[in-house]
Scaffold this active site. Structure first.
Site, PDB file in Angstrom:
ATOM      1  N   GLU A 331     -21.570   6.096   3.785  1.00  0.00           N
ATOM      2  CA  GLU A 331     -20.526   6.211   4.811  1.00  0.00           C
ATOM      3  C   GLU A 331     -19.112   6.149   4.220  1.00  0.00           C
ATOM      4  OE1 GLU A 331     -22.970   3.758   8.235  1.00  0.00           O
ATOM      5  OE2 GLU A 331     -21.616   2.653   6.933  1.00  0.00           O
ATOM      6  N   ARG A 334     -12.372   6.112   3.495  1.00  0.00           N
ATOM      7  CA  ARG A 334     -11.156   6.139   2.680  1.00  0.00           C
ATOM      8  C   ARG A 334     -11.239   7.123   1.522  1.00  0.00           C
ATOM      9  NH1 ARG A 334      -8.246   1.365   1.922  1.00  0.00           N
ATOM     10  NH2 ARG A 334     -10.117   0.344   2.692  1.00  0.00           N
ATOM     11  N   ARG A 378      -0.848  -1.390   6.501  1.00  0.00           N
ATOM     12  CA  ARG A 378      -1.683  -1.983   5.449  1.00  0.00           C
ATOM     13  C   ARG A 378      -0.940  -2.967   4.537  1.00  0.00           C
ATOM     14  NH1 ARG A 378      -3.906   0.458   1.835  1.00  0.00           N
ATOM     15  NH2 ARG A 378      -5.756  -0.838   1.685  1.00  0.00           N
ATOM     16  N   CYS A 409      12.062  -4.672  13.312  1.00  0.00           N
ATOM     17  CA  CYS A 409      12.717  -5.975  13.345  1.00  0.00           C
ATOM     18  C   CYS A 409      11.767  -7.043  12.847  1.00  0.00           C
ATOM     19  CB  CYS A 409      13.190  -6.277  14.751  1.00  0.00           C
ATOM     20  SG  CYS A 409      14.465  -5.137  15.235  1.00  0.00           S
ATOM     21  N   GLU A 410      11.533  -7.031  11.564  1.00  0.00           N
ATOM     22  CA  GLU A 410      10.509  -7.884  10.963  1.00  0.00           C
ATOM     23  C   GLU A 410      10.785  -7.868   9.471  1.00  0.00           C
ATOM     24  OE1 GLU A 410       7.057  -9.866  12.295  1.00  0.00           O
ATOM     25  OE2 GLU A 410       7.705  -8.153  13.472  1.00  0.00           O
ATOM     26  N   TYR A 439      -6.564   4.741   7.251  1.00  0.00           N
ATOM     27  CA  TYR A 439      -6.117   3.476   7.859  1.00  0.00           C
ATOM     28  C   TYR A 439      -4.587   3.358   7.977  1.00  0.00           C
ATOM     29  CZ  TYR A 439     -10.979   2.608   6.723  1.00  0.00           C
ATOM     30  OH  TYR A 439     -12.339   2.726   6.612  1.00  0.00           O
TER      31      TYR A 439
HETATM   32  C1  LIG Z   1     -15.160   0.834   7.442  1.00  0.00           C
HETATM   33  C2  LIG Z   1     -16.575   1.156   7.235  1.00  0.00           C
HETATM   34  C3  LIG Z   1     -16.928   2.216   6.414  1.00  0.00           C
HETATM   35  C4  LIG Z   1     -15.934   3.020   5.620  1.00  0.00           C
HETATM   36  O1  LIG Z   1     -15.273   2.260   4.677  1.00  0.00           O
HETATM   37  P1  LIG Z   1     -14.281   2.990   3.632  1.00  0.00           P
HETATM   38  O2  LIG Z   1     -13.701   1.880   2.850  1.00  0.00           O
HETATM   39  O3  LIG Z   1     -13.260   3.712   4.453  1.00  0.00           O
HETATM   40  O4  LIG Z   1     -15.103   3.924   2.831  1.00  0.00           O
HETATM   41  C5  LIG Z   1     -18.267   2.518   6.296  1.00  0.00           C
HETATM   42  N1  LIG Z   1     -19.208   1.806   6.962  1.00  0.00           N
HETATM   43  C6  LIG Z   1     -18.898   0.788   7.778  1.00  0.00           C
HETATM   44  C7  LIG Z   1     -19.960   0.062   8.481  1.00  0.00           C
HETATM   45  C8  LIG Z   1     -17.578   0.425   7.940  1.00  0.00           C
HETATM   46  O5  LIG Z   1     -17.286  -0.602   8.729  1.00  0.00           O
END
Ligand SMILES: *Cc1c(COP(=O)(O)O)cnc(C)c1O
Length: 483
Positions: A331, A334, A378, A409-410, A439
């Protein structure tokens, strides 16, 4: 100008303050031969800023597609003989728009969502429900109902409570829910290191540690881990189609050892399920979290390196556990979208402060831009580091230690904590911050009633508005007191 004592240890004095480090920038970005302005696929940021305004997210759409493809191809190749390939789920939470969902589909990837809103986008964008996953530690009844009704490929169940909830809803609908169980393999990774612990003190996932006090108290399953209880219950439940198990050990990880240890523990667990229940679960998801380069400190692994390292460990672990390798899925979020985008800001005011350092008083230059924590949370949220360059021209001026700050304003409203920038940077200049694809837009806010910036997608040498800038009317639209 000397190296500043205010510079963090990792930040080296630039040989050329105008240089673009390739790892931090989208493939289509370079400096124009004509006037040294940063350009993307031949388009100058000066023209892009004039047409679309600033602050602006500029995405190299072709780079997005090729990074998505690279993950799919590298993992398919590495796992071809082990399990016939890999299902790559793009983690939509990093950045999701209708175009992105379609590119994901066209490149042969699937899509991970983690809320009703993300799921709604995926379905409306025309993705096959079978290719969509739904995550989240506290999915609502409405979200689960929608997922089951739509026939989602997988709901990643996060807890015993949720397993019961999914089961009840599936029964009521007279349908079977496709379920993965999210486990915590006791590997926690952050940036440059990982730690392996017995217990994971965090909200996500089913613990693999035996003797959970809550379960012992129930008397029912003494000595078993929440993970194994979930497997037993899911296998017995006719309204649950248990596909497999899932782990995600963290984000912005560089060390493949963390993934390897997690994969090994997950495969060992599959072996135990096989012995205990006589069932070999068919799927294993190893999550995302692959690191990217934000600054010179980061050295990301290529998809091939990651894929080969993970394939080796899955293969060996399956042999050891005596099981047929499951279908693997990953998955990445990023690592696909992060490097494709830079944020373009216009420089406003500057100031210099004298900071007390170990080597005496030292100047720090503050450069204010027309965005800030509302378009990139971030640095505030995670103390994240970024880099920046002067984008509308090059400069031969001295490189001086600078801090890029926003207009909120921070006082914590910092975009780039430490970077060497040319001393002659001035109001009206453009500043570009790379690696803001993941993100940043996703976490953007309307703090101080700033409209969220537009996102421009550049493909085949043309820039197109993908998401328009928020207007004043957008900002006040939901306020019923507005006239
Ligand atoms: C956030 C997340 C991702 C992706 O993470 P990256 O750092 O963007 O690759 C994959 N799986 C799950 C369950 C997540 O919460």
């Amino acid at each position: 100008m000397p190296i500043s004592p205010l510079a963090p240890e990792w930040l080296s004095f630039p040989a050329d303050v105008n240089a673009l480090r390739p790892a931090e920038w989208a493939a289509g970005v370079s400096r124009s031969q004509d006037d040294d302005a940063v350009s993307i696929q031949g388009l100058s940021v000066k023209d892009i800023a004039a047409e679309f305004g600033t602050p602006l997210y500029v995405m190299d759409a072709d780079d997005f597609r090729s990074r998505a493809r690279a993950f799919k191809q590298a993992f398919d190749a590495a796992f071809a003989e082990i399990c016939g390939g890999v299902d790559v789920y793009y983690a939509g939470k990093a950045f999701l728009s209708f175009d992105v969902a379609r590119w994901v589909k066209e490149e042969g990837l699937r899509l991970d969502t983690c809320s009703g809103g993300e799921l709604a986008l995926a379905l409306r964008a025309g993705l096959e429900p079978a290719n969509i996953g739904l995550h989240g530690n506290n999915k609502s009844v409405a979200e689960i109902t929608r997922a089951i009704e739509a026939g989602l490929g997988r709901i990643v169940v996060d807890s015993l409570d949720e397993l019961e909830r999914v089961s009840t809803i599936a029964k009521r609908l007279g349908q079977q829910a496709n379920v993965m169980l999210r486990l915590t393999p006791g590997v926690h990774a952050h940036t440059h290191e990982f730690i392996a612990t017995a217990h994971e003190d965090q909200k996500f996932g089913l613990s693999m540690v035996e003797g959970d006090p809550l379960l012992d108290g129930a008397g029912e399953v003494e000595g078993k881990s929440p993970a194994s209880v979930a497997v037993s219950r899911a296998l017995k439940d006719p309204s649950i189609n248990l596909l497999g198990i899932h782990s995600h050990i963290g984000s912005q990880i560089f060390d493949t050892d963390g993934f390897a240890l997690a994969a090994e523990r997950m495969v060992t667990f599959l072996g135990a399920i096989s012995q205990h229940h006589g069932v070999v679960l068919k799927e294993l998801d190893l999550g995302g979290g692959f690191g990217i380069a934000y600054t010179e400190q980061d050295e990301p692994r290529s998809p091939e390196e990651l894929a080969n390292a993970m394939a080796e460990i899955v293969k060996v672990s399956c042999e050891r556990a005596g099981i047929t390798p499951p279908r693997i899925s990953i998955e990445p979020g990023r690592s696909i979208v992060g490097p494709t985008t830079f944020t373009l800001y216009e420089v406003g005011v500057r100031k210099t402060v004298i900071v007390d350092s170990e080597l005496g008083d030292s100047p720090r230059h503050y450069v204010s831009v027309d965005g800030g924590m509302s378009d990139n949370a971030r640095p505030v949220l995670y103390d994240a580091d970024y880099s920046a360059v002067l984008a509308n021209r090059s400069s031969q001026a001295d490189a001086i230690i600078s801090r890029v700050v926003g207009k909120h304003c921070e006082s914590g409203d910092i975009v780039v904590k430490d970077a060497y920038l040319p001393a002659d940077i001035t109001a009206g200049d453009l500043l570009a911050v790379p690696a803001t694809g993941a993100y940043c837009w996703a976490l953007a806010s309307n703090y101080n009633y700033l409209g969220r910036p537009a996102v421009v997608a550049v493909s085949e040498g043309e820039a197109r508005l993908m998401i328009r800038r928020e207007t004043e009317d957008d900002l006040f639209d939901r306020d019923l007191g507005a006239k």
